[in-house]
Scaffold this active site. Sequence first.
Site, PDB file in Angstrom:
ATOM      1  N   GLU A 268       6.063  11.994  14.551  1.00 36.06           N
ATOM      2  CA  GLU A 268       7.081  11.102  13.973  1.00 36.06           C
ATOM      3  C   GLU A 268       6.407  10.066  13.085  1.00 36.06           C
ATOM      4  O   GLU A 268       5.260   9.706  13.335  1.00 36.06           O
ATOM      5  CB  GLU A 268       7.814  10.326  15.089  1.00 36.06           C
ATOM      6  CG  GLU A 268       8.612  11.176  16.028  1.00 36.06           C
ATOM      7  CD  GLU A 268       9.003  10.398  17.288  1.00 36.06           C
ATOM      8  OE1 GLU A 268       9.268   9.190  17.194  1.00 36.06           O
ATOM      9  OE2 GLU A 268       9.022  11.017  18.364  1.00 36.06           O
TER      10      GLU A 268
ATOM     11  N   LYS B   2       5.568   6.356  12.101  1.00 35.88           N
ATOM     12  CA  LYS B   2       5.529   5.121  12.879  1.00 35.88           C
ATOM     13  C   LYS B   2       6.141   4.029  12.010  1.00 35.88           C
ATOM     14  O   LYS B   2       5.575   3.630  10.995  1.00 35.88           O
ATOM     15  CB  LYS B   2       4.099   4.755  13.258  1.00 35.88           C
ATOM     16  CG  LYS B   2       4.044   3.535  14.166  1.00 35.88           C
ATOM     17  CD  LYS B   2       2.665   3.353  14.757  1.00 35.88           C
ATOM     18  CE  LYS B   2       2.645   2.328  15.864  1.00 35.88           C
ATOM     19  NZ  LYS B   2       3.157   1.029  15.510  1.00 35.88           N
TER      20      LYS B   2
ATOM     21  N   ASP C 184       7.532   0.425  10.879  1.00 37.64           N
ATOM     22  CA  ASP C 184       6.995  -0.914  11.064  1.00 37.64           C
ATOM     23  C   ASP C 184       8.135  -1.922  11.188  1.00 37.64           C
ATOM     24  O   ASP C 184       8.531  -2.571  10.240  1.00 37.64           O
ATOM     25  CB  ASP C 184       6.096  -1.267   9.880  1.00 37.64           C
ATOM     26  CG  ASP C 184       5.160  -2.402  10.218  1.00 37.64           C
ATOM     27  OD1 ASP C 184       5.142  -2.820  11.392  1.00 37.64           O
ATOM     28  OD2 ASP C 184       4.455  -2.866   9.316  1.00 37.64           O
TER      29      ASP C 184
ATOM     30  N   TYR D 231      13.397   6.552  18.876  1.00 45.53           N
ATOM     31  CA  TYR D 231      12.227   7.410  19.040  1.00 45.53           C
ATOM     32  C   TYR D 231      11.976   7.815  20.490  1.00 45.53           C
ATOM     33  O   TYR D 231      10.967   8.453  20.782  1.00 45.53           O
ATOM     34  CB  TYR D 231      10.979   6.768  18.440  1.00 45.53           C
ATOM     35  CG  TYR D 231      10.670   5.377  18.965  1.00 45.53           C
ATOM     36  CD1 TYR D 231      10.314   5.170  20.289  1.00 45.53           C
ATOM     37  CD2 TYR D 231      10.734   4.272  18.116  1.00 45.53           C
ATOM     38  CE1 TYR D 231      10.038   3.914  20.777  1.00 45.53           C
ATOM     39  CE2 TYR D 231      10.447   3.005  18.581  1.00 45.53           C
ATOM     40  CZ  TYR D 231      10.104   2.824  19.918  1.00 45.53           C
ATOM     41  OH  TYR D 231       9.833   1.575  20.397  1.00 45.53           O
TER      42      TYR D 231
ATOM     43  N   LYS E 290      -2.795   5.736  12.554  1.00 45.75           N
ATOM     44  CA  LYS E 290      -2.295   4.755  11.596  1.00 45.75           C
ATOM     45  C   LYS E 290      -2.954   4.820  10.231  1.00 45.75           C
ATOM     46  O   LYS E 290      -4.109   5.218  10.108  1.00 45.75           O
ATOM     47  CB  LYS E 290      -2.485   3.348  12.170  1.00 45.75           C
ATOM     48  CG  LYS E 290      -1.559   3.059  13.339  1.00 45.75           C
ATOM     49  CD  LYS E 290      -1.895   1.732  13.894  1.00 45.75           C
ATOM     50  CE  LYS E 290      -0.760   0.784  13.990  1.00 45.75           C
ATOM     51  NZ  LYS E 290      -1.153  -0.507  14.517  1.00 45.75           N
TER      52      LYS E 290
ATOM     53  N   CYS F 218      -4.759 -24.477 -22.653  1.00 41.48           N
ATOM     54  CA  CYS F 218      -4.562 -23.034 -22.473  1.00 41.48           C
ATOM     55  C   CYS F 218      -5.914 -22.325 -22.510  1.00 41.48           C
ATOM     56  O   CYS F 218      -6.689 -22.521 -23.446  1.00 41.48           O
ATOM     57  CB  CYS F 218      -3.646 -22.493 -23.564  1.00 41.48           C
ATOM     58  SG  CYS F 218      -3.589 -20.698 -23.600  1.00 41.48           S
TER      59      CYS F 218
ATOM     60  N   CYS G  54      -5.945 -20.159 -25.956  1.00 45.32           N
ATOM     61  CA  CYS G  54      -5.896 -20.744 -27.303  1.00 45.32           C
ATOM     62  C   CYS G  54      -6.183 -22.238 -27.319  1.00 45.32           C
ATOM     63  O   CYS G  54      -6.135 -22.866 -28.378  1.00 45.32           O
ATOM     64  CB  CYS G  54      -4.545 -20.466 -27.950  1.00 45.32           C
ATOM     65  SG  CYS G  54      -3.214 -21.457 -27.244  1.00 45.32           S
TER      66      CYS G  54
ATOM     67  N   CYS H 286       1.639 -22.841 -21.549  1.00 44.90           N
ATOM     68  CA  CYS H 286       0.922 -23.135 -22.788  1.00 44.90           C
ATOM     69  C   CYS H 286       2.008 -23.356 -23.834  1.00 44.90           C
ATOM     70  O   CYS H 286       2.917 -22.535 -23.972  1.00 44.90           O
ATOM     71  CB  CYS H 286       0.047 -21.939 -23.174  1.00 44.90           C
ATOM     72  SG  CYS H 286      -0.369 -21.891 -24.925  1.00 44.90           S
TER      73      CYS H 286
ATOM     74  N   CYS I 214      -0.244 -18.542 -29.660  1.00 45.50           N
ATOM     75  CA  CYS I 214      -1.283 -18.222 -28.675  1.00 45.50           C
ATOM     76  C   CYS I 214      -1.459 -16.702 -28.629  1.00 45.50           C
ATOM     77  O   CYS I 214      -0.499 -15.973 -28.405  1.00 45.50           O
ATOM     78  CB  CYS I 214      -0.855 -18.766 -27.307  1.00 45.50           C
ATOM     79  SG  CYS I 214      -1.850 -18.157 -25.938  1.00 45.50           S
TER      80      CYS I 214
HETATM   81  S1  IVH Z   1       6.800   5.617  20.850  1.00 53.33           S
HETATM   82  C1  IVH Z   1       5.327   4.795  25.023  1.00 53.33           C
HETATM   83  N1  IVH Z   1       7.440   6.234  18.376  1.00 53.33           N
HETATM   84  O1  IVH Z   1       5.136   1.225  17.788  1.00 53.33           O
HETATM   85  C2  IVH Z   1       5.542   5.041  23.576  1.00 53.33           C
HETATM   86  N2  IVH Z   1       6.839   4.002  18.841  1.00 53.33           N
HETATM   87  O2  IVH Z   1       2.554   0.499  18.891  1.00 53.33           O
HETATM   88  C3  IVH Z   1       6.446   4.071  22.990  1.00 53.33           C
HETATM   89  N3  IVH Z   1       6.960   2.507  16.906  1.00 53.33           N
HETATM   90  O3  IVH Z   1       6.365  -0.565  20.520  1.00 53.33           O
HETATM   91  C4  IVH Z   1       6.470   4.046  21.549  1.00 53.33           C
HETATM   92  N4  IVH Z   1       7.634   4.002  15.464  1.00 53.33           N
HETATM   93  O4  IVH Z   1       7.768  -0.491  18.369  1.00 53.33           O
HETATM   94  C5  IVH Z   1       7.050   5.274  19.210  1.00 53.33           C
HETATM   95  N5  IVH Z   1       8.083   6.926  16.246  1.00 53.33           N
HETATM   96  C6  IVH Z   1       7.682   5.952  17.083  1.00 53.33           C
HETATM   97  C7  IVH Z   1       7.493   4.624  16.656  1.00 53.33           C
HETATM   98  C8  IVH Z   1       7.055   3.673  17.565  1.00 53.33           C
HETATM   99  C9  IVH Z   1       7.320   2.728  15.633  1.00 53.33           C
HETATM  100  C10 IVH Z   1       6.498   1.195  17.449  1.00 53.33           C
HETATM  101  C11 IVH Z   1       7.214   0.753  18.693  1.00 53.33           C
HETATM  102  C12 IVH Z   1       6.149   0.552  19.729  1.00 53.33           C
HETATM  103  C13 IVH Z   1       4.923   0.372  18.876  1.00 53.33           C
HETATM  104  C14 IVH Z   1       3.688   0.768  19.629  1.00 53.33           C
END
Ligand code: IVH
Length: 685
Positions: A124, A126, A128, A242, A330, A423, A426, A439, A445
Site C-alpha cells: 500500500e 504510505k 502522510d 488501511y 520509505k 539593486c 543595476c 528595485c 534594470c
Molecule cells: S498500517 C500496525 N498502512 O503510518 C500497522 N499505516 O508509521 C499500522 N500509515 O500510524 C499501520 N499509510 O498513520 C499502515 N497504508 C498504511 C499507512 C499507514 C500511512 C501511517 C499510520 C501509522 C504510521 C506508522
Amino acid sequence: MSKKLKNLSEDEAARKIKALRQEIEAHNYSYYTLDKPEVTDAEYDRLMRSLVALEEEYPALITPDSPTQRVGARPLDTFGQVRHTLPMLSLANAFSVEEAAKFDERIKKILKLPADYLMEYAAEPKMDGLAVELVYEDGTLTRASTRGDGVSGEDVTENIRTIKSIPQDLRAAGAKRGGAVPPLLEARGEVIMPLSGFKKLNKEREASGEALFANPRNAAAGALRQLDPAVTASRRLDIYFYGVGIVEGVDFKTHMESLQFLRAMGLKFNPYARIIKGLDEVYAYFEEIREKRETLDYELDGTVIKVNDLSLQTRLGQTARSPKWALAYKFAPMQEQTLLLRIDVSVGRTGALTPVAILEPVELAGVTVGRATLHNEDEVLRKDVRPGDTVIIERAGDVIPEVVCVATSPQERAAPFTMPDKCPVCASPVEKTGAIHYCIAGLGCPAQLKKSIEHFCSKKALDITGLGAKAVENFVDKGLLKDVAGIYELTKEKILSLGEGWAELSASNLLASIEASKKPPLASFIFALGIKGVGERTASVLARRFRSIETLMEAELPELLDLSDIGPLIAPGIKEFFSEERNRAVIDKLRAAGLRPLPPPESEGVLKGKTFLFTGALSTISREEAKRLVQSAGGDTASSVSKRLNYLVVGEKPGSKLKKAREMHVTILTEEEFLSMVKKSVAVD
Ligand code: IVH
C-alpha cells in the site's frame, strides 16, 4: 411544503427522516466511495433539501449522524480521551533496498521458509497524514479517535463526521451488497489533506496574516484537532482506510480481504493497494509509487508492505512498538541539512528582491539542491539564518525548496542579514513596500528587462517560440533587445550575429513566430505587458471592459475601481503603469511595428458571464486555445474550482478538479460538448 409537513405525526416524520437519510447515505457511498454516482446532482440536492426541511420542522429528530450535520456540530470545550481496544502500533522503517531485503529475509527465517520463497505481501502507499480509528456499532459511527500515544487518543468524533467520504451509517452500503453489517467494526485509516486544499488554505492564511502550515500533515492534524467542527468541515479532509481493529462476526484470511470488506462497508482504501509477491516486486512497487507520487493530490512518504496471510501475521507477532509482519519502506526524506554558504539577492520581473540561500549542494528526494528561497528580509530575520549556519531545507511536492530553520550555528556567527539598499543588478535605489523590497529602476534594470521580455513572449502572453530565458539573456546582454518593442526590430542578420547556436532555420522560425504574434487577443496583450497584479483573469476583464489598449491607457481610477474583479490594490498600479512615459513609448513603438491586439467580440456573446475551467488533456485543441475560444466568445476562465465556476470541461485523465467540481455541483462538459457550445456562440456573434 412546510404546511404539509406539519401534518405529519412525529412517528411519520421520524420514518421519513430515516428513509431519506438512508437514501442519501447510499448515494454518498456510490459517489464518494465507489466514484459511481447513481443520481444527478439535482436529484441529490432535492433529497438533501427535503431532509433539511423535515429536520427544521422536527428539530428534536436531528441526530449528530444525520448527513445534514456534516457541516459541523457544536464546538467543544476540550477533547475527551478514548482508549483503543487494541493498541495502534507504529511501523518499522526501511530507507534502502538493503533494509527492505533484511525484512523479507527475517520474516522467512522466523516462518522457516526457504530463502528463495516468494512471500505474498499486501502493498500500500504510505499516506502522510494522521492515523485515526473509527468505531461502528451495529453500523452506526459511534466514536472516532486519533492514534495518540497508541494506547489512547483524543475523541474527534464530531470532526470526523464532517469528512464527506466517511459514512455515518454502514447500513446503506451493507444493504447494497446484500449483507449484514457487523455488530462491531473498528476501522483504521489515515486522514489526509489534499494538496490542492492545503495550498488554498495557506494562501488564505497568508492573505489574512495567519501563520502558515508547514505541510499538509500538520494542516490535517490542525483541522482534525479543532474544537469547532465547523472549522474542520471547511478544511475538506479525506481519508483512506488501511486496516481493522476488532471486527465481530466476520473472519478474514488475508489483509487484502479485510480491506475489501471495509470497502464493501463504504470505507475506501487506497486505490493503489494490491497484492505483490517476492522482494523484486517490493522494489518495483516502491518505484511505481514513487513515480505516481508526483501526480497525486496528496502526499505520500513511502510504501507499506504487509504479510498478507493473517495466520502468518499471528505467527510473526509484534514488538512493543510495531508488528513484525509489516514494514514502512520509505522515500528518501524531503528534508535535509546542509551548509548555508551565502545569501544572494535575486531581482524578479516586477523588481521584487528575493533573498536566496546558496547552499552546499545536497540531495533532496532525488534532486540536487544548491539554492533555496528565503522569501523576503523579514523571513530571513525571523528565522535568523546566517552564512556559516547549518540549515534544514525542505522540498514539498513540486514546490521550490525553502530554508525551514537553522539546525546548528558556529560559535562565531556572521552578521545578521540586511537587504542591500541598492539593486544588486543595476545599483538603482531600493524601496520597501509592505514586506517586499523593490528595485525602482523598472525596465531600466537588466534583470527586470530580461524577465519582462521572457514574460512577454511566454505562452499565455504573446506566445513567441524561440525566445526563452537563455535566448533573451543573450539578446539583452549583446544590446540587441532594449525593450519588448525591440523584438519586432529583430532581423535575420541581427539574430545570426549572435552565434550561440543560431542558424538560418532557427532564425527564420523565430522571425515567423514573431510575425505571427502581431494580432494577439487584447487580453493576452494586456497580460503580456506585465503590469503588477494583472494576471490572466484581470487582463481579460480589462480587455472586455475597455476593448482597446488606447482606451485602457486613458482609463481613470474610478473606472478601474468599478470593475468587479479589480481591487484597490491593483487599480492604482494599472493607472501608474500607463502614466509612465517609458511604458507609453514602448506601446507606441509596438503599434508602429504593426502590433494590433484584437478586441473581444463586439456582441455580448453567448458565454458572457459564464466561467470555464479545464482539467485533463484535451484531444483536439490545446488548453491555451480553448481558453482563448472562451474569451473570444465573451466568457471567462478560472484557475480553480469555486462557487463562481459555471462549467468544468473534462479532458482525458482529469485531475482532482473533477471531484471538487462535482461536490460543488458545477456543470461538467466533455470536450465535444464544450466545442459545440463555443461554436454556437461564435456563430451567433
Ligand atoms: S498500517 C500496525 N498502512 O503510518 C500497522 N499505516 O508509521 C499500522 N500509515 O500510524 C499501520 N499509510 O498513520 C499502515 N497504508 C498504511 C499507512 C499507514 C500511512 C501511517 C499510520 C501509522 C504510521 C506508522
